[in-house]
Design an enzyme around this catalytic site. Structure first.
Site, short mmCIF file in Angstrom:
data_model
loop_
_atom_site.label_atom_id
_atom_site.label_comp_id
_atom_site.label_asym_id
_atom_site.label_seq_id
_atom_site.Cartn_x
_atom_site.Cartn_y
_atom_site.Cartn_z
N ARG A 164 -0.03 14.78 13.49
CA ARG A 164 0.81 14.23 12.42
C ARG A 164 1.39 15.41 11.64
NH1 ARG A 164 -1.84 8.93 9.73
NH2 ARG A 164 0.31 8.80 8.95
N ARG A 177 -9.38 0.02 3.54
CA ARG A 177 -8.51 1.06 2.97
C ARG A 177 -7.13 0.48 2.66
NH1 ARG A 177 -7.29 4.91 7.15
NH2 ARG A 177 -5.55 5.06 5.73
N LYS A 179 0.84 -1.21 0.00
CA LYS A 179 0.00 0.00 0.00
C LYS A 179 0.87 1.26 0.00
CE LYS A 179 -1.80 1.69 4.03
NZ LYS A 179 -1.60 3.10 4.32
N ASN A 180 1.80 1.32 0.96
CA ASN A 180 2.53 2.58 1.11
C ASN A 180 3.52 2.83 -0.03
OD1 ASN A 180 0.99 3.24 3.28
ND2 ASN A 180 2.47 2.53 4.81
N CYS A 186 -5.14 8.14 9.27
CA CYS A 186 -5.45 7.56 10.58
C CYS A 186 -5.11 8.55 11.68
CB CYS A 186 -4.65 6.28 10.81
SG CYS A 186 -5.14 4.93 9.74
N ASP A 209 3.45 -0.03 12.26
CA ASP A 209 2.21 -0.48 11.61
C ASP A 209 1.87 -1.94 11.93
OD1 ASP A 209 1.89 2.03 10.62
OD2 ASP A 209 2.64 1.58 8.62
N1 EPU Z 1 7.16 13.57 12.03
C1 EPU Z 1 7.47 14.86 12.38
N2 EPU Z 1 7.48 15.80 11.38
C2 EPU Z 1 7.20 15.50 10.09
C3 EPU Z 1 6.88 14.17 9.74
C4 EPU Z 1 6.86 13.23 10.74
O1 EPU Z 1 7.72 15.16 13.53
O2 EPU Z 1 7.24 16.39 9.24
C5 EPU Z 1 7.14 12.55 13.10
C6 EPU Z 1 5.73 11.98 13.30
O3 EPU Z 1 4.99 12.75 14.23
C7 EPU Z 1 6.01 10.57 13.79
C8 EPU Z 1 7.32 10.20 13.08
O4 EPU Z 1 7.90 11.42 12.65
O5 EPU Z 1 6.21 10.59 15.19
C9 EPU Z 1 7.19 9.26 11.91
O6 EPU Z 1 6.29 9.80 10.95
P1 EPU Z 1 6.42 9.49 9.39
O7 EPU Z 1 6.54 10.79 8.68
O8 EPU Z 1 7.48 8.47 9.20
O9 EPU Z 1 5.00 8.88 9.07
P2 EPU Z 1 4.09 9.12 7.77
O10 EPU Z 1 4.96 9.30 6.59
O11 EPU Z 1 3.05 10.14 8.05
C10 EPU Z 1 4.03 6.62 7.06
C11 EPU Z 1 2.96 5.59 6.79
C12 EPU Z 1 2.31 5.19 8.11
C13 EPU Z 1 3.38 4.69 9.10
C14 EPU Z 1 4.51 5.71 9.25
C15 EPU Z 1 5.68 5.20 10.08
C16 EPU Z 1 2.15 6.18 4.59
C17 EPU Z 1 1.06 6.74 3.76
N3 EPU Z 1 1.96 6.16 5.90
O12 EPU Z 1 3.37 7.73 7.66
O13 EPU Z 1 1.47 4.10 7.74
O14 EPU Z 1 2.80 4.47 10.36
O15 EPU Z 1 5.02 6.07 7.95
O16 EPU Z 1 6.22 4.04 9.51
O17 EPU Z 1 3.16 5.72 4.08
C18 EPU Z 1 -0.42 2.73 7.83
O18 EPU Z 1 -0.08 2.23 6.76
O19 EPU Z 1 -1.32 2.22 8.55
C19 EPU Z 1 0.24 3.93 8.31
C20 EPU Z 1 -0.30 4.72 9.22
#
Ligand code: EPU
Length: 429
Positions: A122, A401, A22-23, A117, A309
Site C-alpha cells: 500500500r 473497526r 468511516k472513511n 488492512c 470495499d
Molecule cells: N496507490 C499508489 N500510490 C499511492 C496511493 C495509492 O499506487 O500513493 C494505489 C494503491 O496501491 C491502490 C490504489 O492506488 O492500488 C488505490 O489506493 P487508494 O490510495 O485509493 O487507497 P487508500 O486511500 O489507501 C482508501 C480506503 C480503503 C479503500 C481504498 C480504495 C481509507 C482509510 N481507506 O484507501 O478502504 O479500499 O481507499 O477505495 O479511506 C476499507 O474501508 O475497508 C478500506 C480498505
C-alpha cells in the site's frame, strides 16, 4: 479473543439505520487538526478506527469532547506537536492524513508509517509527490516519515497516474493553508472526498471541484472553524446490509442513506433480478420466493465505479446467483486472500489473476474461519448467514473497526448471531 457464532438459513427482514461514513469520519477528524478554532462533528460512527484516531489527536494535544451520541467537539488550538511516532499511529491506515494536516499546521510532520488492512503493498508515493510539489522535503528512516516545508511552503500541482483516495484527501488537507492555488488532477471522486472538502469549506477553507477529477485548493491564512458538520452515511456499511438482504432472500430497508451513492451496487443488483425500491434516504432490497438471482460480472473501480470495499461481500452474492459470475479486482493487487477461507465453507471459486470466477448457485457449509480484514470479515458473516450449520468467525475485532453495532443491527433483522469466546482459545484454557 471474541468470535461470532452464526446459524445460517435465516431470512433477514426489517429496517437497519446506517451510521456515519468511516472513511469520511477519519478524513474529517484528521482534517480538523488544521483549524484555528473548535468544531463540532455529528453522525460520527462509534467504531474502533475512529476511537484510535481520536486518541492519536489527543496525544498531539487536541481537546476532544463527546458532546452527545455520535457527536464530538474537537478543539485543535491546543495541539502542540507535529510528531506522532507511537504504536497507535501504525495501527490504522488513516493516520496518514495527519501528514497533510500537520504539514499545513506546522509546515512539518513526523509520523510512523501507517498500517491498515493487508491487501498487498500500500504505497504512499502519490501523497509524497503532492507534498514535494508544495516544497516539502521528505525522509523515511526506521519506519518513520518526516516532512519539512519550513524553508518553502507553497501551492503545488499533483497529477495522479492512478486516482488515489488517500492521496487526494491528504494533499487537499495539506494545501488548505499553502500560499497560492494547489491543483490536483485525476483526483479520486469518492463521496467521502467531497465530504472532507465540504467540512473544510464550512470551517473556512477554499476548495473547489471536489467530486470531479480536478480539485483546486486556494490556500487561506486562517480556517476559523466554530461550525457544526454532519458526516454522510456510510456507503459500504449500507452496501453490506443490502447484500445481506439479497443473499438471505429477505426484505431489508437500509435507512439514512444517500441512494445516489449506492447506485454502483443497486444498479448491479437490479440487473441480477433483485428488487430495489428507493426513497429520499432509504433503499429496500427484497427477493421474492420465486425470484431468480442471475449471475453477473463485477469490476472494481474508483467511484462512481463499483467499490473495491464491497468486492468480498458482492462475491457472496455471486455464490447465490445462477450461472457463472466474475469478480474483477482492479484496485488492489492482493484482495482475494479471504477466498481460501471461503473455500473451507465449500465455496467453489477459481482465481485467474485479478479475476475470481464463481459458478453458482452454491450451498455453503459451516466452518471455523477468520475475519482476515475488515471487508473480508463482513463477507465471511454474509457467507455464514446462508451456510448450513453454525459458523464460527474468529478475530472479529477486525470487523468492529469499521461497522458500528454490527451484531445488534443483524440481530434486529432476524440473524441468529451471537458473540462468544474463540472456541480454540477456550479449549486451550
Ligand atoms: N496507490 C499508489 N500510490 C499511492 C496511493 C495509492 O499506487 O500513493 C494505489 C494503491 O496501491 C491502490 C490504489 O492506488 O492500488 C488505490 O489506493 P487508494 O490510495 O485509493 O487507497 P487508500 O486511500 O489507501 C482508501 C480506503 C480503503 C479503500 C481504498 C480504495 C481509507 C482509510 N481507506 O484507501 O478502504 O479500499 O481507499 O477505495 O479511506 C476499507 O474501508 O475497508 C478500506 C480498505
Amino acid at each position: 479473543m471474541a468470535s461470532y457464532f452464526i446459524e445460517g438459513g435465516k431470512r433477514l427482514v426489517g429496517d437497519i439505520k446506517i451510521s456515519g461514513s468511516k472513511n469520511a469520519a477519519l478524513g474529517i477528524i484528521a482534517a480538523s487538526m488544521v483549524l484555528d478554532g473548535p468544531c463540532t462533528i455529528d453522525n460520527v460512527p462509534l467504531i474502533s478506527d475512529v476511537d484510535v484516531l481520536l486518541n492519536i489527536c489527543r496525544k498531539l494535544g487536541a481537546t476532544i469532547k463527546q458532546s452527545g451520541e455520535g457527536s464530538i467537539t474537537i478543539d485543535p488550538t491546543t495541539v502542540t506537536t507535529y510528531e506522532s511516532t507511537h504504536e497507535m499511529t501504525r495501527s490504522i491506515r488513516a493516520s496518514y492524513y495527519l501528514l497533510g494536516a500537520l504539514l499545513s499546521r506546522f509546515q512539518k510532520a513526523k509520523l510512523t508509517m501507517p498500517g491498515g488492512c493487508d491487501f498487498g503493498t500500500r504505497p504512499i508515493n502519490l501523497h509524497i509527490q503532492g507534498f514535494r510539489s508544495m516544497g516539502a522535503k521528505d525522509e523515511l528512516k526506521n519506519g518513520i516519515i518526516t516532512l519539512d516545508a519550513t524553508a518553502e511552503y507553497h501551492s503545488g500541482h499533483l497529477y495522479m497516474d492512478q486516482a488515489s483516495v488517500g492521496a487526494t484527501i491528504n494533499v487537499m488537507i495539506a494545501a488548505t493553508k499553502a500560499p497560492g492555488t494547489t491543483v490536483i488532477e485525476n483526483a479520486a471522486r469518492e463521496p467521502h472526498i467531497v465530504d472532507v472538502a465540504n467540512f473544510l469549506n464550512i470551517m473556512g477553507a477554499s476548495i473547489k471541484g471536489a467530486g470531479t477529477d480536478t480539485i483546486r485548493i486556494k490556500g487561506v491564512d486562517r480556517i476559523p472553524g466554530n461550525q457544526h458538520y454532519s458526516i454522510i452515511p456510510d456507503q459500504i456499511e449500507a452496501g453490506t446490509y443490502m447484500i445481506a438482504g439479497a443473499v438471505t432472500r429477505g426484505n431489508i430497508v437500509v435507512r439514512n442513506v444517500i441512494p445516489k451513492h449506492m447506485e454502483p451496487l443497486s444498479m448491479k443488483m437490479k440487473s441480477m433480478g433483485i428488487q430495489i425500491e428507493e426513497g429520499d434516504d432509504w433503499i429496500r432490497v427484497s427477493v421474492g420466493s420465486n425470484d431468480v438471482i442471475k449471475a453477473t460480472n463485477f469490476k472494481t473501480m474508483p467511484y462512481p465505479g463499483f467499490p473495491t470495499d464491497l468486492q468480498p461481500q458482492a462475491l457472496i452474492l455471486l455464490c447465490v446467483a445462477e450461472g457463472i459470475g466474475k469478480m474483477h479486482e482492479a484496485v488492489w493487487a492482493n484482495r482475494f486472500q479471504y477466498i481460501e477461507e471461503l473455500k473451507r465453507m465449500n465455496a467453489d471459486v477459481t482465481i485467474a489473476g485479478p479475476i475470481a470466477i464463481v459458478n453458482g448457485p452454491q450451498q455453503l457449509t459451516s466452518a471455523r474461519v477468520p475475519a482476515r480484514d475488515l471487508r473480508a470479515g463482513a463477507a465471511m458473516v454474509l457467507a455464514a448467514l446462508i451456510a448450513e450449520g453454525t459458523t464460527e468467525i474468529t478475530s472479529v475485532r477486525t470487523i468492529e473497526r469499521g461497522y458500528q453495532d454490527f451484531v445488534a443491527k443483524l440481530q434486529k433483522v432476524g440473524a441468529a448471531i451471537t458473540v462468544g469466546e474463540d472456541s480454540e482459545m477456550l479449549e486451550r484454557e
